[in-house]
Design an enzyme around this catalytic site. Sequence first.
Site, PDB file in Angstrom:
ATOM      1  N   TYR A 166     -24.692  15.966 -11.948  1.00 37.66           N
ATOM      2  CA  TYR A 166     -23.642  16.147 -10.944  1.00 37.66           C
ATOM      3  C   TYR A 166     -24.021  15.441  -9.653  1.00 37.66           C
ATOM      4  O   TYR A 166     -23.234  14.736  -9.040  1.00 37.66           O
ATOM      5  CB  TYR A 166     -23.429  17.644 -10.659  1.00 37.66           C
ATOM      6  CG  TYR A 166     -22.672  18.379 -11.731  1.00 37.66           C
ATOM      7  CD1 TYR A 166     -21.358  18.028 -12.066  1.00 37.66           C
ATOM      8  CD2 TYR A 166     -23.237  19.449 -12.405  1.00 37.66           C
ATOM      9  CE1 TYR A 166     -20.648  18.718 -13.047  1.00 37.66           C
ATOM     10  CE2 TYR A 166     -22.546  20.155 -13.387  1.00 37.66           C
ATOM     11  CZ  TYR A 166     -21.253  19.791 -13.709  1.00 37.66           C
ATOM     12  OH  TYR A 166     -20.549  20.462 -14.668  1.00 37.66           O
ATOM     13  N   PHE A 211     -23.538  11.646  -9.813  1.00 40.75           N
ATOM     14  CA  PHE A 211     -22.152  11.185  -9.862  1.00 40.75           C
ATOM     15  C   PHE A 211     -21.412  11.483  -8.555  1.00 40.75           C
ATOM     16  O   PHE A 211     -20.543  10.730  -8.138  1.00 40.75           O
ATOM     17  CB  PHE A 211     -21.419  11.794 -11.057  1.00 40.75           C
ATOM     18  CG  PHE A 211     -21.864  11.208 -12.367  1.00 40.75           C
ATOM     19  CD1 PHE A 211     -21.999   9.830 -12.511  1.00 40.75           C
ATOM     20  CD2 PHE A 211     -22.157  12.008 -13.458  1.00 40.75           C
ATOM     21  CE1 PHE A 211     -22.405   9.275 -13.712  1.00 40.75           C
ATOM     22  CE2 PHE A 211     -22.569  11.465 -14.665  1.00 40.75           C
ATOM     23  CZ  PHE A 211     -22.694  10.098 -14.794  1.00 40.75           C
ATOM     24  N   ASP A 252     -12.309  26.844 -20.128  1.00 41.78           N
ATOM     25  CA  ASP A 252     -12.057  25.535 -20.728  1.00 41.78           C
ATOM     26  C   ASP A 252     -10.564  25.238 -20.567  1.00 41.78           C
ATOM     27  O   ASP A 252      -9.731  26.058 -20.961  1.00 41.78           O
ATOM     28  CB  ASP A 252     -12.457  25.569 -22.212  1.00 41.78           C
ATOM     29  CG  ASP A 252     -12.382  24.196 -22.868  1.00 41.78           C
ATOM     30  OD1 ASP A 252     -11.398  23.459 -22.624  1.00 41.78           O
ATOM     31  OD2 ASP A 252     -13.295  23.852 -23.633  1.00 41.78           O
ATOM     32  N   GLU A 277     -11.407  13.954 -13.777  1.00 43.41           N
ATOM     33  CA  GLU A 277     -12.315  12.801 -13.925  1.00 43.41           C
ATOM     34  C   GLU A 277     -13.114  13.008 -15.199  1.00 43.41           C
ATOM     35  O   GLU A 277     -14.254  13.440 -15.187  1.00 43.41           O
ATOM     36  CB  GLU A 277     -13.215  12.617 -12.695  1.00 43.41           C
ATOM     37  CG  GLU A 277     -13.984  13.835 -12.231  1.00 43.41           C
ATOM     38  CD  GLU A 277     -15.061  13.442 -11.197  1.00 43.41           C
ATOM     39  OE1 GLU A 277     -15.521  12.287 -11.207  1.00 43.41           O
ATOM     40  OE2 GLU A 277     -15.446  14.310 -10.402  1.00 43.41           O
ATOM     41  N   GLU A 322     -15.088  10.120 -23.659  1.00 47.57           N
ATOM     42  CA  GLU A 322     -15.579  11.478 -23.398  1.00 47.57           C
ATOM     43  C   GLU A 322     -14.465  12.502 -23.614  1.00 47.57           C
ATOM     44  O   GLU A 322     -14.512  13.618 -23.110  1.00 47.57           O
ATOM     45  CB  GLU A 322     -16.216  11.554 -22.000  1.00 47.57           C
ATOM     46  CG  GLU A 322     -17.497  10.707 -21.934  1.00 47.57           C
ATOM     47  CD  GLU A 322     -18.230  10.801 -20.592  1.00 47.57           C
ATOM     48  OE1 GLU A 322     -17.830  11.603 -19.737  1.00 47.57           O
ATOM     49  OE2 GLU A 322     -19.210  10.044 -20.409  1.00 47.57           O
TER      50      GLU A 322
END
Lengths: 649, 649
Positions: free
Chosen positions: B337, B340, B433, B449, B458
């Site tokens: 994290y 990024f 989720d 993102e 992904e």
Amino acid sequence: MPLGERTGDEKSESRYCGVETEFSDDVPQLLSSNLHGGFDFVVAPLMDPTYRPSLMDDGSNGAGLLPFAGSDLVLSPSQWSGHVVGKISSWIDLDSEDEVLRTDSEITLKQEISWASHLSLQACLLPSPKGPSCANYARCVNEILQNLTSMQLWLTIPLEKSDSDAGGANPDHMIDSWYLWNSFRLLCEHHSQLSVALHVLPSLPSANSLGRWFGESVRAAIISSNSFLTNARGYPCLSKRHQNLMAAFFNHSIQIVISGEQLHSLPPGNLDTTANNSDNHNEGLHLHPLRSYLDYVAYLYQRMDPLPEQERFELGYRDYLQSPLQPLMDNLEAQTYETFEKDTVKYIQYQRAISKALLDRVSDEEASALTTVLMVVGAGRGPLVRAALQAAEETGRKLRVYAVEKNPNAIITLHSLVKLEGWEKEVIIISCDMRCWDAPEKADVLVSELLGSFGDNELSPECLDGAQRFLKPDGISIPSSYTSFIQPITASKLYNDVKSHKDLLHFETAYVVKLHRVARLASTQPVFTFAHPESSTKRKNDRYKKLEFEIPCDTGSAMVHGFAGYFDATLYKDVHLGIEPSTATSNMFSWFPIFFPLRTPVCVQPGIPLIVHLWRCCGSTKVWYEWCVSSPVSTPVQNPNGRSYWVGL
Amino acid sequence: MPLGERTGDEKSESRYCGVETEFSDDVPQLLSSNLHGGFDFVVAPLMDPTYRPSLMDDGSNGAGLLPFAGSDLVLSPSQWSGHVVGKISSWIDLDSEDEVLRTDSEITLKQEISWASHLSLQACLLPSPKGPSCANYARCVNEILQNLTSMQLWLTIPLEKSDSDAGGANPDHMIDSWYLWNSFRLLCEHHSQLSVALHVLPSLPSANSLGRWFGESVRAAIISSNSFLTNARGYPCLSKRHQNLMAAFFNHSIQIVISGEQLHSLPPGNLDTTANNSDNHNEGLHLHPLRSYLDYVAYLYQRMDPLPEQERFELGYRDYLQSPLQPLMDNLEAQTYETFEKDTVKYIQYQRAISKALLDRVSDEEASALTTVLMVVGAGRGPLVRAALQAAEETGRKLRVYAVEKNPNAIITLHSLVKLEGWEKEVIIISCDMRCWDAPEKADVLVSELLGSFGDNELSPECLDGAQRFLKPDGISIPSSYTSFIQPITASKLYNDVKSHKDLLHFETAYVVKLHRVARLASTQPVFTFAHPESSTKRKNDRYKKLEFEIPCDTGSAMVHGFAGYFDATLYKDVHLGIEPSTATSNMFSWFPIFFPLRTPVCVQPGIPLIVHLWRCCGSTKVWYEWCVSSPVSTPVQNPNGRSYWVGL
């Protein structure tokens, strides 16, 4: 019922003849009418040809029945697997520009294969790709193949080869249907459950072009009624070239499937026979519409010559990979001696060669005075000793024979042979490796049988170099020279067998194999020659050879899976012995060819030479071969340093 | 001494410059004079060039000394390994028709390599093959490579490309020296210790032709004094194109070696400098005859721009294969994290996109009345929440933000962030989720993102399909669409790294990698596009794409080791984000390209299209890619059924 009986080839699958049928939702009726019509199996669509997944009512929501022909219960499991080949819907086109058609095709293909698999069918017939591009079709089939237990998939390929001048419509190299197959099977990585059903058309490509297919995995040949000619009485027959092709199919266990409509008369007198054979209903009254085609195919089958005795003997060895012997490192077993000693043709040739050598060595005048010293090096259990003594008797020459043998087990047999035959005066048995024997005198003639399938591959050169010490300077070696030969072959079956081991070692081994399902793509060329005695002391037994093969123009492109190797030996003067196809000694069975596989099969085209390199390398403890291709592409040098395959000194 | 210093690239091997020397039996003198002359290493013959094994007196019988330059004791081990590259006798010709020369060559090559290996030299320079046929040379080198511990072998390849119209003298395809290299390395099976020393000539091939080499394993570039031009004052310089080439060598860690005779003036003022640097003897008085060339090369090195900061940051990642993240199956770590979130450019783009969307959604008049519901799906530790709130502030729009995140660890950080920033009124944190969240209201804007290097890799499509349930029918997704791109590349280093695992799995995996030593052989082409929200309920996320690449004519032939993949995303309207080279967002570091390797590299030629197929396949638990090539040759479909590489749902 089978097409007929053929002596020596009773187990061939080509005895069975199938028929392509239309879709029917009454499978039992479909099957029984065709079996009673004389066919052994049907190639039948499994699903209504009008079905399209995208047209199904969305409301059914997966609960709806798929339009399959009947349930699995309508036939017994053995009927399904023994008599039905599934025919995948011919409309499917996975490489269409139309995404809906592509998706429909993929769904249908998977549903049909899944159903066929559930029924334990032996095979499904896949329709031919619709265009030159088949990657999406191949990907889907490849996906299916990953999880298919034992079912075969037969890809239909039309047996056509457009002439290069007639081509131009298709881009790239796709002027030849062989390319379609090649591309498909490369995409599926030579999967062993993927094979070809050749669709035979009224006109045939050249013999060389046809020949390629006998090295490929062809399981079936579909011949349409419209490919038949009509004889004077209105019955179907085939052109001479088609007849030869059918014979080749039979010889290669390729099953015939008849398709199409009845275009010729029905056979006249067969009505009764059929009636007698039919054991239920009233089938006998209605001859199968394709019966006359079946009868003609059966006629072709039945009129084939029975398999020659040697072929019958070797049937079990066809395309079966054997590791070459290591006679220098290992001692042969009695069984092996037994087999090789039976090869009478070979020993007759040796006897002829020895006789000629004896006559050259000793004139008639000296015959009673001079004793020729003959040494059999590697005498085994004595067959060459016998040949030598018979040659001496035949020519009236006096002989002293030394039988040199390193295998102590064979020595025992030799001693009892000499005693039994009363050869004690002429034969001296030496239990020793010829490379280190301290001979009491020098030899006039040195006789050996140390040749392998590839000539020098059982280390005859090294052994005879060792034995040369005790050969008189003007002495004779039998054999006096030998040469190995190779030729490129298509050998899909052998390649897959090598590949199935999933290791490098098996790809870097040369195998002894009775070649059958192979296509020989060019004439053989000589590789390495060894002559004995060797006059130059400097000459070593390392060899390097670069060979250039030209594939005949009318072959088209072909896949080279490896090289078939042979030898030819000059025993003495004009007496030779060998397995090189164009000069092979007849009725000899001691040697099968050798096979050098390529790790990556190479696609060859006419006009671009196939360049092959072979090395014979000698180390202190072993001898080995390395090989590679450098044109049209370069392949890795196989077996560097003899890492995978070698012959121990 | 090194050519100079370059900020950020201190470890590059291209700082060191070598010199090719003649044979000398006084190696210490040879080395010291060249090192004092300013060079870092010598490329020196190890054996008297007049030596021929076949001319040696047979009487010596192996006891004779080989004509090597000195013993291993004349230099220290670190001098040998640090400053000497062995130069193999240039007369050797292993593919000569002359068997004596061939044998002499093989013996000499093995003796020299064996000696170099004994001295622990880092590398030996192999002479260029004498003709287009190099199989025997390659076989011998391959044999040597099998047992070579760590030494590199640099095969000299002249950097020339005959124009196709000037060709014709050489048979087959051998009109291009690249073919020589390609053939050689294929025969040696891409051995990782075999690389290229490019011989730079006075005239250069086209930029595309040169470009190929930067994907190959080039370790050194030899530049002769006769390739230099002469400037107004008589000193050597290089043409503009040669200068660019040298810069490219420096950038790719390719060491320069200067060879040839002194053809230009010596540098004028440098005499003092050299004298100052020399710490023994009287070397300073005699400038090295090639000193002016070295100085010019050093000048080129020193005037290069320092490495940009981002390049410096990414230096350690160059050509290093990483497995792609599995952010859906695995929870990211804090470190990830952290990295990024630092990519400010990316969040600026998101903020711009959100601002535009808010303005489109709510007019100025309604700004105070309407509250826009914005959901960040996959909120992580909150950077997009911040971007959204900043966009709201910037545009004066009222916002209610739902921050949906499945990683419970990130939720902890999110809560503390909201508290710290005082966002409690605007931000609602949802630990769930997105695919199964039961949202209390529907969103106007969905921000995510979830993109990987290849866009959809992904599983952004699957996640957003799940989130679309709670987007209003006229709602906006940011990103609104994304497209993946690929291009064929030469990537010898990556290929060898994949191959070193010796298994299928690694060949069927796509890697995230900072591409550096690669040659991009054609422009990128779009592969798969996904748009959100997706209006058609039928549209699935399976995709198939067939792409046709044309290699530019002036490139010549090249090897495709695989495909570089990128993405470009439209966040909203004209705001995009991506790494596709021609449109890449500057100064963004979140994504390296993806690399799809080919199990068997494919050689491409101009004029024959390279056809590639890619599939995105969706199963019930995973998504995966399959890929293959169908022209110029067909390759196996890689990763069938996602057997090796997949992304878990």
